[in-house]
Design a protein around this motif. Structure first.
Motif, PDB file in Angstrom:
ATOM      1  N   MET A  52       0.834  -1.195   0.000  1.00 27.96           N
ATOM      2  CA  MET A  52       0.000   0.000   0.000  1.00 27.96           C
ATOM      3  C   MET A  52       0.876   1.255   0.000  1.00 27.96           C
ATOM      4  SD  MET A  52      -2.919  -1.534   0.002  1.00 27.96           S
ATOM      5  CE  MET A  52      -4.263  -0.462   0.520  1.00 27.96           C
ATOM      6  N   ILE A  53       0.233   2.408  -0.180  1.00 26.06           N
ATOM      7  CA  ILE A  53       0.996   3.650  -0.230  1.00 26.06           C
ATOM      8  C   ILE A  53       1.635   3.927   1.135  1.00 26.06           C
ATOM      9  CG2 ILE A  53      -0.402   4.622  -2.076  1.00 26.06           C
ATOM     10  CD1 ILE A  53      -1.910   6.245   0.002  1.00 26.06           C
ATOM     11  N   PRO A  54       2.732   4.702   1.174  1.00 26.96           N
ATOM     12  CA  PRO A  54       3.425   4.971   2.435  1.00 26.96           C
ATOM     13  C   PRO A  54       2.477   5.505   3.517  1.00 26.96           C
ATOM     14  CG  PRO A  54       4.717   5.770   0.586  1.00 26.96           C
ATOM     15  CD  PRO A  54       3.401   5.345   0.023  1.00 26.96           C
ATOM     16  N   GLY A  55       2.631   4.947   4.716  1.00 27.74           N
ATOM     17  CA  GLY A  55       1.823   5.393   5.847  1.00 27.74           C
ATOM     18  C   GLY A  55       0.586   4.562   6.099  1.00 27.74           C
ATOM     19  N   PHE A  56       0.130   3.804   5.090  1.00 25.19           N
ATOM     20  CA  PHE A  56      -1.103   3.019   5.237  1.00 25.19           C
ATOM     21  C   PHE A  56      -0.867   1.836   6.170  1.00 25.19           C
ATOM     22  CE2 PHE A  56      -4.447   0.096   4.354  1.00 25.19           C
ATOM     23  CZ  PHE A  56      -5.520   0.819   3.859  1.00 25.19           C
ATOM     24  N   ASP A  64       5.093  10.837  -7.400  1.00 19.93           N
ATOM     25  CA  ASP A  64       5.263  10.150  -8.688  1.00 19.93           C
ATOM     26  C   ASP A  64       4.272   9.002  -8.861  1.00 19.93           C
ATOM     27  OD1 ASP A  64       6.276   8.478  -6.756  1.00 19.93           O
ATOM     28  OD2 ASP A  64       8.163   8.053  -7.801  1.00 19.93           O
ATOM     29  N   TYR A  65       3.164   9.032  -8.131  1.00 22.60           N
ATOM     30  CA  TYR A  65       2.158   7.969  -8.240  1.00 22.60           C
ATOM     31  C   TYR A  65       1.649   7.886  -9.670  1.00 22.60           C
ATOM     32  CZ  TYR A  65      -1.670   4.935  -6.678  1.00 22.60           C
ATOM     33  OH  TYR A  65      -2.518   3.872  -6.483  1.00 22.60           O
ATOM     34  N   GLN A  66       1.409   6.664 -10.161  1.00 25.94           N
ATOM     35  CA  GLN A  66       1.072   6.470 -11.572  1.00 25.94           C
ATOM     36  C   GLN A  66      -0.260   7.118 -11.962  1.00 25.94           C
ATOM     37  OE1 GLN A  66       1.169   2.208 -11.685  1.00 25.94           O
ATOM     38  NE2 GLN A  66      -0.983   1.976 -11.163  1.00 25.94           N
ATOM     39  N   GLU A  94       3.942   2.371 -16.543  1.00 27.02           N
ATOM     40  CA  GLU A  94       3.034   3.464 -16.204  1.00 27.02           C
ATOM     41  C   GLU A  94       2.036   3.716 -17.329  1.00 27.02           C
ATOM     42  OE1 GLU A  94       5.408   6.805 -15.214  1.00 27.02           O
ATOM     43  OE2 GLU A  94       6.308   5.865 -13.443  1.00 27.02           O
ATOM     44  N   ALA A  95       2.537   3.686 -18.569  1.00 28.95           N
ATOM     45  CA  ALA A  95       1.659   3.940 -19.721  1.00 28.95           C
ATOM     46  C   ALA A  95       0.596   2.862 -19.829  1.00 28.95           C
ATOM     47  CB  ALA A  95       2.482   4.007 -20.999  1.00 28.95           C
ATOM     48  N   SER A  96       0.953   1.607 -19.535  1.00 31.90           N
ATOM     49  CA  SER A  96      -0.004   0.508 -19.637  1.00 31.90           C
ATOM     50  C   SER A  96      -1.060   0.603 -18.529  1.00 31.90           C
ATOM     51  CB  SER A  96       0.724  -0.832 -19.518  1.00 31.90           C
ATOM     52  OG  SER A  96       1.601  -1.007 -20.600  1.00 31.90           O
ATOM     53  N   ALA A  97      -0.659   1.152 -17.388  1.00 35.76           N
ATOM     54  CA  ALA A  97      -1.573   1.194 -16.237  1.00 35.76           C
ATOM     55  C   ALA A  97      -2.583   2.329 -16.357  1.00 35.76           C
ATOM     56  CB  ALA A  97      -0.773   1.355 -14.954  1.00 35.76           C
ATOM     57  N   GLU A  98      -2.255   3.325 -17.161  1.00 34.77           N
ATOM     58  CA  GLU A  98      -3.141   4.493 -17.257  1.00 34.77           C
ATOM     59  C   GLU A  98      -4.401   4.192 -18.044  1.00 34.77           C
ATOM     60  OE1 GLU A  98      -0.702   7.597 -18.813  1.00 34.77           O
ATOM     61  OE2 GLU A  98       0.424   7.832 -16.962  1.00 34.77           O
TER      62      GLU A  98
END
Length: 445
Positions: free
Chosen positions: A194-198, A220-222, A441-445
């Motif tokens: 998970m994202i930092p802090g979660f 820099d999250y996708q 990143e491009a594939s995830a967008e």
């Protein structure tokens, strides 16, 4: 046939080709005669239709077919006669396509670069060597145990490395966002999923507890809509489970196909696999340095047609590797341009090395390579037989061996420094290319 060749750049050629009208008309007549044998025209028996009618009905199509065939044939004849080596298909520009006139056209194409590989003595390589120590085997056994961790429910507060099963609802500025809600999600605290802090915020929570946390998405999250923003998650902890590492026993060994020899036998098998991995890692790093050196010493012009083809291959690989709801052609070509150019240039240099130094795949080395790959299977002899009965697979192994021999040829002339390192340092992979990260990143967008 008349042919003239003009160099319009280092690799581009324009070929002017003129074909006598007699050749065209002769081919058209032959095509119409063949058509006349099978043409069905009302009022005439098959094969008895007057040629005047055949010409009237079929000559236009026949001429177009002949022109296409003649262009293909004469282009091949011309490149053989002029001793040029074209890359891909030419772009054809018609000049004269009229009946009873010589056929004239311009074929524009790229050629493969002509060069001699040089600078091998200036290539610098650091060649690592390492051994698999017993401590390295101990560490690998710990890794294997952790990879097969089981979890048992406990009645206490969650700690790092525990697995919690959670429901959560996320929002930003009071608005829910896509992907921010889920139920019954298993999460190992400290895994970094998970994202930092979660995950850190859930340490100390017990089953049945609800907690509101406010982690921030990385800059820099996708998903750019979420990047850098602070979210609010309402998390319900359904269950807390503690990790239980499996024992090093016969049941555990059997999971890896090892049913004999006990702990000593299992350690020996693990060590053998580690030594195989070590050898491949060292060879891979040496090869990478050799290829970098060859590129630096041999700056060559690369045909754009080959780069374009390689970009298409890299696009497909990116979609296969990273998934996403995109088609390969939707990924920007510039994302892969430099990597494609490098791969094409290396392919040309390696091919020239093979030719220049008269390198041929060593049969004994091919055999040992296949045997080494087969050793990882339970029935190695069957794998070896399969390779030798499958010509395409065997050819792929020969290509690998040939490339290894190219590397050896360079090492025989290069400046090689041998260094001793630890197993962990030797098998540590090189940094992933930026293009891979961008493609993901491009594939995830």
């Amino acid at each position: 046939m008349q042919v003239s060749v003009e160099s319009t750049s280092a690799l581009e050629r324009k070929m002017n080709i003129s074909v006598p009208a007699e050749r065209i008309e002769s081919e058209v007549t032959k095509r119409l005669q063949q058509t006349a044998k099978r043409a069905k025209v009302s009022g005439f028996r098959p094969g008895k239709v007057p040629m005047s009618i055949i010409r009237q009905r079929y000559e236009a199509d026949a001429r177009q077919e002949v022109l296409g065939d003649v262009i293909q044939a004469t282009f091949y004849e011309a490149v053989v006669a002029e001793k040029v080596n074209p890359v891909g298909q030419p772009a054809i520009e018609p000049k004269v396509f009229e009946k009873d006139k010589d056929l004239e056209y311009i074929a524009t194409f790229e050629v493969f670069p002509e060069f001699e590989v040089q600078g091998l003595e200036g290539v610098e390589v650091e060649r690592q060597s390492a051994e698999v120590a017993e401590a390295d085997v101990d560490n690998m056994l710990d890794i294997l145990r952790k990879q097969n961790t089981a979890f048992a429910e406990v009645d206490r507060a969650a700690a790092l490395e525990d697995q919690v099963t959670i429901n959560f609802v996320g929002s930003i500025d009071g608005e829910a966002f896509a992907g921010g809600t889920a139920d019954n999600v298993p999460l190992v605290l400290g895994s970094g999923r998970m994202i930092p802090g979660f995950e850190e915020a859930l340490v100390g929570c017990k089953a049945g507890e609800t907690k509101v946390i406010n982690p921030t998405f990385p800059e820099d999250y996708q998903n750019l809509d979420l990047a850098g923003k602070t979210a609010e998650f309402t998390v319900i902890v359904n269950k807390v489970e503690a990790p239980e590492l499996p024992e090093l026993n016969e049941e555990f060994f059997a999971m890896f196909g090892n049913t004999e020899g006990g702990l000593d036998g299992f350690r020996a098998e693990v060590k053998k696999n580690m030594e195989r991995e070590l050898k491949q890692a060292v060879q891979g790093k040496v090869k990478s340095q050799v290829m970098d050196g060859l590129l630096a010493a041999n700056e060559i012009e690369v045909p754009s047609a080959l780069i374009s083809n390689e970009v298409d291959r890299l696009r497909v690989q990116a979609v296969q590797q990273f998934g996403g709801n995109v088609k390969p052609e939707q990924l920007p070509a510039e994302l892969f341009a430099e990597q494609a150019k490098r791969r094409v240039a290396l392919g040309l240099i390696v091919a020239q090395m093979v030719k220049q130094f008269e390198i041929k795949a060593d049969d004994e080395r091919v055999r040992s390579t296949i045997e080494e790959m087969a050793a990882a299977y339970q029935e190695p002899e069957q794998v070896i037989d399969w390779y030798y009965k499958n010509e395409q697979q065997l050819e792929d192994v020969r290509a690998v061996v040939l490339e290894e021999q190219v590397v050896d040829t360079v090492l025989g002339k290069a400046k090689v420094t041998d260094v001793t390192v630890t197993y962990e340092e030797a098998v540590k992979p090189a940094a992933a290319p930026e293009v891979a990260e961008e493609a993901e990143e491009a594939s995830a967008e």
